[in-house]
Design a protein around this motif. Structure first.
Motif: not given
Length: 73
Positions: A2-14, A33-44
């Motif tokens: 829901k927030t940018i903080y949540d996105v930061q936590q997602l990235l931090k996980k990787y 970075e989110v695009k890269e994670l998706y293209q690498s099939q690390l996030i749905d």
């Protein structure tokens, strides 16, 4: 997600931490970075869509804020 903080936590996980000091640049780098994670099939697809939506919305707000500040000068 829901927030940018949540996105930061997602990235931090990787192991991705982004802080340039410029809010707009940070948001744009996070989007890449989110695009890269998706293209690498690390996030749905759902995580990808929510993160991109949040980042683009926040980036637009930041651009509008900067435009308003520039007009006031």
């Amino acid at each position: 997600m829901k927030t940018i903080y949540d996105v930061q936590q997602l990235l931090k996980k990787y192991g991705i931490i982004i802080y340039v000091g410029d809010r707009l640049a940070d948001l744009e780098l996070m989007e890449e970075e989110v695009k890269e994670l998706y293209q690498s099939q690390l996030i749905d697809a759902k995580e990808y869509q929510m993160a991109i939506l949040l980042l683009r919305h926040e980036a637009q707000l930041e651009r509008e804020k900067r435009e308003k500040q520039d007009k006031e000068k």
